[in-house]
Design a protein around this motif. Structure first.
Motif, mmCIF file in Angstrom:
data_model
loop_
_atom_site.group_PDB
_atom_site.id
_atom_site.type_symbol
_atom_site.label_atom_id
_atom_site.label_comp_id
_atom_site.label_asym_id
_atom_site.label_seq_id
_atom_site.Cartn_x
_atom_site.Cartn_y
_atom_site.Cartn_z
ATOM 1 N N HIS A 121 11.240 14.338 14.757
ATOM 2 C CA HIS A 121 11.744 14.661 13.726
ATOM 3 C C HIS A 121 10.545 12.915 12.494
ATOM 4 C CE1 HIS A 121 14.420 17.409 12.591
ATOM 5 N NE2 HIS A 121 14.917 17.585 13.568
ATOM 6 N N PHE A 122 11.178 12.425 13.338
ATOM 7 C CA PHE A 122 10.158 11.493 12.490
ATOM 8 C C PHE A 122 8.472 11.249 12.955
ATOM 9 C CE2 PHE A 122 14.488 9.602 12.349
ATOM 10 C CZ PHE A 122 14.511 9.121 11.255
ATOM 11 N N PHE A 123 8.022 11.938 13.992
ATOM 12 C CA PHE A 123 6.223 11.883 14.051
ATOM 13 C C PHE A 123 5.756 12.328 14.089
ATOM 14 C CE2 PHE A 123 2.585 13.042 16.802
ATOM 15 C CZ PHE A 123 2.162 11.858 16.819
ATOM 16 N N TRP A 124 5.616 13.943 12.978
ATOM 17 C CA TRP A 124 4.799 13.950 12.245
ATOM 18 C C TRP A 124 4.596 13.608 11.001
ATOM 19 C CZ3 TRP A 124 0.590 16.584 13.841
ATOM 20 C CH2 TRP A 124 0.878 16.977 16.133
ATOM 21 N N PRO A 125 5.727 13.558 10.270
ATOM 22 C CA PRO A 125 5.747 12.918 8.727
ATOM 23 C C PRO A 125 5.983 11.880 8.747
ATOM 24 C CG PRO A 125 8.459 14.077 9.627
ATOM 25 C CD PRO A 125 7.314 13.911 10.786
ATOM 26 N N VAL A 181 14.102 20.097 5.052
ATOM 27 C CA VAL A 181 13.750 19.262 4.073
ATOM 28 C C VAL A 181 13.900 17.708 4.061
ATOM 29 C CG1 VAL A 181 15.377 19.017 2.590
ATOM 30 C CG2 VAL A 181 15.165 20.958 3.087
ATOM 31 N N VAL A 182 14.726 17.683 5.274
ATOM 32 C CA VAL A 182 14.953 16.437 6.421
ATOM 33 C C VAL A 182 13.142 15.621 6.398
ATOM 34 C CG1 VAL A 182 15.572 14.573 8.320
ATOM 35 C CG2 VAL A 182 17.130 16.393 7.327
ATOM 36 N N ASP A 183 12.606 15.946 7.179
ATOM 37 C CA ASP A 183 11.308 16.348 7.015
ATOM 38 C C ASP A 183 10.767 15.429 6.235
ATOM 39 O OD1 ASP A 183 11.776 16.093 10.394
ATOM 40 O OD2 ASP A 183 10.979 17.939 10.113
ATOM 41 N N PHE A 194 8.463 12.232 4.735
ATOM 42 C CA PHE A 194 7.513 12.137 4.929
ATOM 43 C C PHE A 194 6.843 11.487 3.109
ATOM 44 C CE2 PHE A 194 4.335 14.278 2.358
ATOM 45 C CZ PHE A 194 2.636 13.350 2.870
ATOM 46 N N LEU A 195 8.058 12.579 2.324
ATOM 47 C CA LEU A 195 8.094 11.867 1.163
ATOM 48 C C LEU A 195 8.325 11.274 0.221
ATOM 49 C CD1 LEU A 195 6.804 13.239 -1.773
ATOM 50 C CD2 LEU A 195 9.283 14.302 -2.188
#
Length: 282
Positions: free
Chosen positions: A32-36, A117-119, A123-124
Motif C-alpha cells: 500500500h505504501f511502496f508504490w504510492p 482509494v487509500v493508495d 500518493f496525492l
C-alpha cells in the motif's frame, strides 16, 4: 430477506473485512505504501522540468496521469486476486454456497476499490504539497475527479475479473502485467501523448488507461493545460463514451466467463493445482 439481498450483505461484509485485513498484514501494508511513495518520488524529480516550450511543469502534468494509471491498474489487482483465490480453492468454496459467487465478487470489488482509494490518497496528499500548478481549489475539481474515478473503476474491475478467470496460476500473471505496463508507456501518463507518433496515439485511445489519465488531468489541471492534449480539448464526452463502452463490455462478458469458470472448478482441479505448486516449491 431475499437470497440475493443476503448475498449482497455478505459480500459487503466480506469486502470490508478483506480491506481491513490488508492494512494489518505486513506484506500488503508495504504494498500500500511502496508504490504510492515511489510515484511521489517520481513526481518530485519531475517537478521543475518543463514540457517543451509550453512552460508547463512536467511534474504537474504527470501527477493526474499517475492517479488515472493507478485506477486502471485496479484491473491487474482484481485479476491477480481472483487467480490466487481460484488456485487456493477460495472460489470453489464460494461456488458451493447459495449466491456465493455474487457475494464473492461484490466483496472483491469493495476490497480492491477501497484499497485503491487509500493508495491514491497516500500518493496525492504529499504530491499536492510538492507540486505546483494544480487547480484543486474548488469543489468542482474534486467532484470531477470523483466521477472519473468511479466510472474508471466500474470500467476496469469487471475486465480484471474476466482476465483473472483466464489464468489458472498466479505465476502466469506476468502475461497480463507486461502488456499493461506497455500500454501505460504509450498512454500519456509520464509524458504528454501528443509527443508520440500518431499510430501510437490512436492505439492508446482504444484502452481505458489513456482516458482515465485524461479525465484526471481535466479535473486537476488549469484550463491552459488543455493546449497540449489531442485536439486541444479535454473531450469529456469521449471520456464518458470510451469508459462507458468498457464498462458495458465488462458487465456483459464478466458474468458469462465467470459462470463458465466456476462450472469447471472442482476439488480435483484445486488439488491438482496445489500439487503443482508444491512441486515448484520443492
Amino acid at each position: 430477506m431475499t437470497p440475493t439481498a443476503t448475498a449482497l450483505r455478505g459480500g459487503w461484509s466480506r469486502g470490508l473485512i478483506e480491506l481491513r485485513q490488508s492494512f494489518t498484514n505486513g506484506t500488503e501494508l508495504v504494498g500500500h505504501f511502496f508504490w504510492p511513495t515511489l510515484m511521489v518520488v517520481v513526481t518530485f524529480l519531475l517537478r521543475d522540468t518543463t514540457f517543451g516550450g509550453t512552460g508547463f511543469l512536467l511534474g504537474t502534468l504527470v501527477l493526474p496521469g499517475i492517479l488515472g494509471m493507478n485506477a486502471a491498474m485496479s484491473l491487474v489487482s482484481m485479476s491477480q486476486q481472483l487467480t490466487a483465490d481460484r488456485e487456493d480453492g477460495t472460489l470453489l468454496r464460494a461456488k458451493a454456497t447459495p449466491n456465493g459467487m455474487l457475494s464473492y465478487l461484490l466483496g472483491k470489488i469493495i476490497s480492491v476499490a477501497g484499497g485503491l482509494v487509500v493508495d491514491l490518497a497516500i500518493f496525492l496528499i504529499p504530491s499536492m504539497i510538492l507540486v505546483r500548478g494544480l487547480a484543486v481549489g474548488s469543489v468542482g475539481a474534486w467532484l470531477h475527479m470523483a466521477w472519473v474515478l468511479v466510472l474508471g473503476l466500474l470500467a476496469a474491475l469487471p475486465i480484471g475479473a474476466v482476465l483473472g478467470s483466464l489464468f489458472t496460476s498466479a505465476r502466469s500473471q506476468g502475461l497480463l502485467t507486461l502488456p499493461i505496463l506497455a500500454l501505460i508507456g504509450i498512454s500519456g501518463i509520464f509524458y504528454p501523448i501528443t509527443a508520440l507518433p500518431d499510430w501510437l496515439q490512436w492505439l492508446a485511445q482504444v484502452f481505458p488507461i489513456y482516458w482515465l489519465g485524461l479525465g484526471m488531468r481535466s479535473a486537476l489541471l488549469p484550463d491552459g493545460a488543455v493546449s497540449i492534449e489531442i485536439g486541444q480539448s479535454w473531450r469529456h464526452l469521449e471520456t464518458v463514451g470510451v469508459l462507458g463502452a468498457w464498462l458495458v463490455l465488462g458487465l456483459v462478458v464478466a458474468p458469462v466467463v465467470l459462470r463458465r469458470m466456476a462450472r469447471r472448478e472442482s476439488g480435483s482441479s484445486v488439488a491438482e493445482r496445489r500439487e503443482r505448486a508444491m512441486r515448484r516449491v520443492g
